[in-house]
Write a protein that holds these residues in place. Structure first.
Motif, PDB file in Angstrom:
ATOM      1  N   HIS A 119       0.873  -1.087  -0.254  1.00 27.94           N
ATOM      2  CA  HIS A 119       0.158  -0.117   0.449  1.00 27.94           C
ATOM      3  C   HIS A 119       1.169   1.206   0.109  1.00 27.94           C
ATOM      4  O   HIS A 119       0.207   1.752  -0.532  1.00 27.94           O
ATOM      5  CB  HIS A 119      -0.814   0.156   1.386  1.00 27.94           C
ATOM      6  N   LEU A 120       1.573   1.357   0.499  1.00 26.74           N
ATOM      7  CA  LEU A 120       2.856   2.331   0.968  1.00 26.74           C
ATOM      8  C   LEU A 120       3.590   2.383  -0.846  1.00 26.74           C
ATOM      9  O   LEU A 120       3.652   4.108  -0.852  1.00 26.74           O
ATOM     10  CB  LEU A 120       3.695   2.031   1.823  1.00 26.74           C
ATOM     11  N   ALA A 121       3.320   1.554  -1.341  1.00 25.00           N
ATOM     12  CA  ALA A 121       4.355   2.300  -2.250  1.00 25.00           C
ATOM     13  C   ALA A 121       3.045   2.411  -3.165  1.00 25.00           C
ATOM     14  O   ALA A 121       3.610   3.327  -4.766  1.00 25.00           O
ATOM     15  CB  ALA A 121       4.641   0.765  -3.163  1.00 25.00           C
ATOM     16  N   PHE A 122       2.013   1.984  -3.320  1.00 27.17           N
ATOM     17  CA  PHE A 122       1.384   2.895  -3.942  1.00 27.17           C
ATOM     18  C   PHE A 122       1.213   3.904  -3.633  1.00 27.17           C
ATOM     19  O   PHE A 122       0.467   5.473  -4.653  1.00 27.17           O
ATOM     20  CB  PHE A 122      -0.366   1.956  -3.451  1.00 27.17           C
ATOM     21  N   ILE A 123       1.416   4.515  -2.319  1.00 26.22           N
ATOM     22  CA  ILE A 123       1.254   5.822  -2.194  1.00 26.22           C
ATOM     23  C   ILE A 123       2.452   6.743  -3.074  1.00 26.22           C
ATOM     24  O   ILE A 123       2.433   7.485  -3.119  1.00 26.22           O
ATOM     25  CB  ILE A 123       0.506   6.099  -0.732  1.00 26.22           C
ATOM     26  N   ALA A 124       3.591   6.166  -2.890  1.00 26.39           N
ATOM     27  CA  ALA A 124       5.122   7.108  -3.016  1.00 26.39           C
ATOM     28  C   ALA A 124       3.990   7.607  -4.630  1.00 26.39           C
ATOM     29  O   ALA A 124       5.137   8.211  -4.845  1.00 26.39           O
ATOM     30  CB  ALA A 124       5.587   5.799  -2.860  1.00 26.39           C
ATOM     31  N   LYS A 125       3.549   6.011  -5.624  1.00 26.93           N
ATOM     32  CA  LYS A 125       3.601   6.227  -7.309  1.00 26.93           C
ATOM     33  C   LYS A 125       3.084   7.737  -7.307  1.00 26.93           C
ATOM     34  O   LYS A 125       2.921   8.416  -7.732  1.00 26.93           O
ATOM     35  CB  LYS A 125       3.075   4.777  -7.064  1.00 26.93           C
ATOM     36  N   LYS A 126       1.242   7.690  -6.381  1.00 23.73           N
ATOM     37  CA  LYS A 126       0.486   9.015  -6.492  1.00 23.73           C
ATOM     38  C   LYS A 126       1.709  10.294  -5.899  1.00 23.73           C
ATOM     39  O   LYS A 126       0.584  11.616  -6.490  1.00 23.73           O
ATOM     40  CB  LYS A 126      -0.572   8.644  -4.728  1.00 23.73           C
ATOM     41  N   MET A 127       2.767   9.790  -4.991  1.00 25.75           N
ATOM     42  CA  MET A 127       3.559  11.182  -5.160  1.00 25.75           C
ATOM     43  C   MET A 127       4.065  11.464  -5.588  1.00 25.75           C
ATOM     44  O   MET A 127       4.940  12.284  -5.961  1.00 25.75           O
ATOM     45  CB  MET A 127       4.394  11.139  -3.941  1.00 25.75           C
ATOM     46  N   GLY A 128       4.212  10.957  -7.305  1.00 22.43           N
ATOM     47  CA  GLY A 128       4.957  11.216  -8.293  1.00 22.43           C
ATOM     48  C   GLY A 128       6.236  10.369  -8.359  1.00 22.43           C
ATOM     49  O   GLY A 128       7.172  10.391  -9.544  1.00 22.43           O
ATOM     50  N   HIS A 129       6.567   9.308  -7.225  1.00 19.59           N
ATOM     51  CA  HIS A 129       7.916   8.639  -7.545  1.00 19.59           C
ATOM     52  C   HIS A 129       7.422   7.390  -8.587  1.00 19.59           C
ATOM     53  O   HIS A 129       6.886   6.940  -8.870  1.00 19.59           O
ATOM     54  CB  HIS A 129       7.773   7.561  -5.938  1.00 19.59           C
ATOM     55  N   ASN A 130       9.144   7.358  -8.762  1.00 23.93           N
ATOM     56  CA  ASN A 130       9.017   6.337 -10.444  1.00 23.93           C
ATOM     57  C   ASN A 130       9.650   4.987  -9.554  1.00 23.93           C
ATOM     58  O   ASN A 130      10.588   4.722  -9.884  1.00 23.93           O
ATOM     59  CB  ASN A 130      10.580   6.886 -11.358  1.00 23.93           C
ATOM     60  N   ILE A 131       8.386   4.484  -9.335  1.00 24.77           N
ATOM     61  CA  ILE A 131       8.888   3.065  -7.874  1.00 24.77           C
ATOM     62  C   ILE A 131       8.388   1.776  -8.677  1.00 24.77           C
ATOM     63  O   ILE A 131       7.757   1.722  -9.250  1.00 24.77           O
ATOM     64  CB  ILE A 131       7.829   3.315  -6.761  1.00 24.77           C
TER      65      ILE A 131
END
Ligand code: PLP
Length: 599
Positions: free
Chosen positions: A141-153
């Protein structure tokens, strides 16, 4: 000149000049001057000197190596790199690394939720983040949130269950889906001390059958376009390049097969870490050149792409040891030499002494260059006999003390008289003539890899380097534990100087401690992390930045969940006011020793 193998491990980052170990950068400061500067500000005990310019240099080297290879082979893929946070997460190290990496698009790798939070906070948007290790749904879930922040994850799955969790989070939230990578379980494993991360029975990665299942799962859920990366890591600090070549072939074919099956967005192979660091001060252990490593990666992947008719993959690396190890030097004050108490002034011969003691005294007085070796051996036999006589009750404590002093004086005199050739031989064969150096640090805290897996680190005094080191040395730390010792090893002998700590200071430096040691270290005996400082340069001028003092005793106790208010209350109630004031001061200091002026 004794150079402590600096040509082998030093990479030209450190030099010896006028008897001093110096940084080979900017104004070329002597390490001892930096140490004195810090100590004058009342930061005592062991010190960790961090050199952010060396981290920057390593990042530059890494990108240059791969970009050279890419140019040489006209490779179409792009090179990317991330720093694996587990290798060093501390802010004094990490924040300058992120700044230095900005222009390269250098990213971060996270292996736990805490590391992921660091990556989400500090990684520059656009620079890649990869996630490895075992995950739960919350981490995904954190990774999805990081993606929402704009990260290339990219979430690299270690098992099918993780992929199932990704599918669940994708369905349950309206968050954007991160890229997906698959860690493959290769048949080929690495070499070197940390080779267990790869191989068919490794703890990590998907088997071929599971890879096919993952492919099907992604496809049937219309998420195949998120599959972007194949990942492997066959071990840290690879000394030999052969296993890498095999792993590249295996993973390259997996990449190409998946691509040809229809994974059109699969564009990258992440080769993990593995670039070695030279820790030995005796002989080179790394059997490849760094450029050869990068060339092999590019060449092998190019050939596979050609053979299978797929586009040449982008390359990711996660080498962290190579980036961080040389950035940090641990400097430990020497508190004591074991033989220091065996001074002539402490010798109290009686009117009449036991015959063996008289004989020891004669040996000491009559010894010359020719007889040194022989007399020294005789003195050791005599000492052994005298200690037996003490056990049997035939000599008293004063005799025993005289025997010990004379034997040590004979060793010292012999060493000063012996020809170098004899002496080298002697040091190798005779354990009994070792000197023990007591160092103000904890091996458990500062060199956990030495304690745990016998990892060598280059050791060198930072002064006296224009003088011949005359003592074969064993190093003791200040923990109450016999494991807190680096014993003299005749195969890898450490020779140090005979110093009088009443008159001169003597510091030992341990190099290449910037990888893994900082957070692997243990608080055995409640010794905390040493005081650390970033040594930076502005217009060639040295600046000490971000001095973080070793933890106070009261904070260490709080960290292990003591109620420190209660501790203070109990101590306060059992002491008068003025004594308690002193105690409070001690509680607010760190726990390293302050027993001599050179502490
Ligand atoms: N990536 C992964 C998945 C790892 O497990 C490791 C270390 O074991 C690294 C990167 C870092 O490798 P190295 O220590 O060789 O820099």
């Amino acid at each position: 000149m004794h150079t402590y193998g600096i040509d082998i491990w030093g990479e030209d980052n450190f030099i010896i000049e006028n008897g001093l170990a110096k940084l080979n950068y900017a104004s070329k400061p002597a390490l001892v001057d930096i140490v004195r500067d810090i100590r004058e500000q009342d930061f005592k005990g062991p010190l960790l000197l961090r050199f952010p310019h060396l981290t920057r240099l390593q990042i530059e080297k890494l990108y240059t190596l791969y970009n050279n290879a890419i140019n040489e082979y006209d490779y179409k893929g792009k090179f990317n790199a991330v720093f694996p946070l587990k290798v060093n997460q501390l802010p004094n190290f990490l924040l300058p690394l992120i700044k230095s990496g900005e222009e390269f698009g250098y990213g971060l790798e996270a292996g736990s939720k805490a590391e992921l939070f660091l990556a989400m906070t500090y990684n520059k948007i656009g620079a890649p983040i990869t996630i490895n290790g075992f995950k739960d749904k919350e981490m995904i879930h954190l990774a999805f949130i990081a993606k929402k922040m704009g990260h290339n994850i990219t979430v690299i799955i270690e098992g099918l269950n993780e992929l199932k969790m990704i599918l669940e989070v994708e369905k349950e939230t309206s968050l954007p889906t991160p890229n997906v990578g698959i860690r493959v379980r290769l048949f080929n494993s690495g070499g070197g001390a940390w080779a267990k991360s790869g191989g068919i029975d490794s703890k990590f990665g998907l088997s071929s059958t599971e890879i096919l299942e993952a492919y099907e799962l992604l496809k049937s859920n219309n998420l195949l376009h998120y599959l972007t990366m194949i990942h492997f890591h066959i071990g840290s600090a690879m000394t030999n390049i052969k296993p890498l070549k095999k792993a590249l072939k295996e993973s390259g074919h997996i990449y190409a097969e998946l691509k040809n099956m229809g994974a059109t967005n699969l564009k990258a192979i992440n080769i993990g870490g593995g670039l070695a660091v030279e820790y030995s001060q005796y002989h080179r252990t790394t059997q490849y050149h760094l450029q050869e490593f990068a060339n092999d990666v590019i060449f092998t992947l190019k050939n596979i792409a050609k053979q299978k008719g797929v586009e040449e993959p982008n390359i990711f690396t996660e080498s962290g040891r190579f980036i961080s190890a040389n950035s940090t030097v641990l400097v430990t004050p020497v508190l004591e030499l074991f033989s220091a108490e065996y001074e002539l002034s402490n010798l109290r011969l009686k009117e009449e002494n036991p015959p063996l003691i008289e004989e020891l005294n004669e040996l000491y007085k009559d010894m010359n260059g020719k007889t040194a070796l022989e007399y020294m051996h005789d003195s050791m036999d005599h000492l052994e006999s005298l200690l037996k006589l003490f056990d049997l009750g035939y000599i008293d404590l004063q005799d025993r003390s005289n025997a010990e002093i004379l034997a040590q004086l004979i060793i010292k005199k012999a060493i000063s008289l012996l020809e170098i050739a004899d002496y080298e031989e002697l040091k190798r064969i005779d354990n009994k003539i070792q000197e023990k150096y007591l160092l103000n640090f904890s091996i458990f805290q500062s060199l956990p890899d030495f304690w745990g897996i016998n990892q060598e680190f280059p050791i060198m005094p930072i002064t006296h380097l224009d003088k011949k080191p005359t003592r074969s040395a064993s190093l003791w730390d200040i923990t109450c534990d016999s494991d807190g010792e680096i014993e003299f090893n005749a195969k890898k002998p450490l020779y140090l100087h005979d110093v009088n700590l009443e008159k001169e200071e003597y510091y030992l430096a341990f190099f290449n401690v910037g990888a893994y040691q900082d957070t692997l270290g243990m608080r055995h005996n409640l010794f905390s992390h040493p005081t650390e400082v970033n040594v930076v340069f502005e217009n060639n001028e040295l600046k000490l930045e971000k001095i973080i003092e070793s933890q106070k005793i009261i904070d260490i106790l709080e960290d292990i969940d003591y109620d420190t208010k209660e501790i203070k209350k109990i101590l306060k109630s059992s002491l008068d006011k003025s004594t308690y004031v002193i105690l409070k001061k001690y509680l607010n200091e760190n726990s390293y020793l302050k027993t001599s002026w050179s502490h």
